[in-house]
Enzyme design. Sequence first.
Site: not given
Length: 301
Positions: A19, A38, A73-74, A100, A171, A175, A205
């Site tokens: 994505l 990334d 690394d965000i 994302n 997860y 989310k 994905t």
Amino acid sequence: MSGICSGRVVVVTGAGRGLGRAHALAFAAEGARVVVNDFGVGLDGAPDAENPAARVAEEIRAAGGEAIAHTGDIATGEGAASLVRAAVETYGGLDTVVNNAGFLRDRMLVNLGEDDWDAVVRVHLKGHFLPLRHAAAHWRAEAGAGRRPTARIVNTGSGAGLLGSVGQGNYSAAKAGIVALTLVAAAELGRYGVQVNAVAPAARTRMTERTFAAAMAAPAAGFDAMAPENVSPLVVWLGSAACSGVTGRVFEAEGGRITVMEGWRPGPTADKGRRWSPGEAGEAARELLARAEPPRGVYGA
């Protein structure tokens, strides 16, 4: 292409594949200058020898667009800060952040280890919060200097966060937290010219190969409903100036379908005007449930 994002500076995290890559390419095709982030890890978050961010940035440049790669690394303060700096120092500003990045470590709850919980919540939820926070600080400073931005944040939720998903407690919780973060950010940042929305995508994905295996057969009538590129047009619009007035909303996107999700709203209510006994509360709850809409099923149940 319409050039709907012409001249805008757009950051996309987790943009090396799937994505994120589709979003980065779509923004570039609409005239945006793109920072392709990334960290270059595998599906489970383990180190990967590839540099997918550089590959996507080169793909954009080869098509005539403008892009740079960012491999920080965000989910760390310095990584998120350097992402914003990269946009501002390279292109002179920042207009849109698309959060994302993510990975999976699926387990049933009784087998879900603390490390697997922390890792998934860290990259999804903290990995949304920190880029959002640093970008918001930049935009607040711009607004304070009299340069009110037309800024956009697009967060990435999931049906798992809206409905739950068996085997994905970490997860799903992360989310769901992203949706709540979206609502708070929209309320707090509007004064600085920032709009914040979320998209819950369904697409093919690395993360969804098993989840959507049955839906990933050969596309019918030439339309691949599970292609990640189907989600990107909505994300690009939400990241553009054209979506003025749209904030604090959550959309589902899959194939050719877009749905506005309406979230928690008050349903049937009973008010005794004083304290209930446990038995009375139970009886009232059953009467209310009989009049309420039944919940949608949890994924995988």
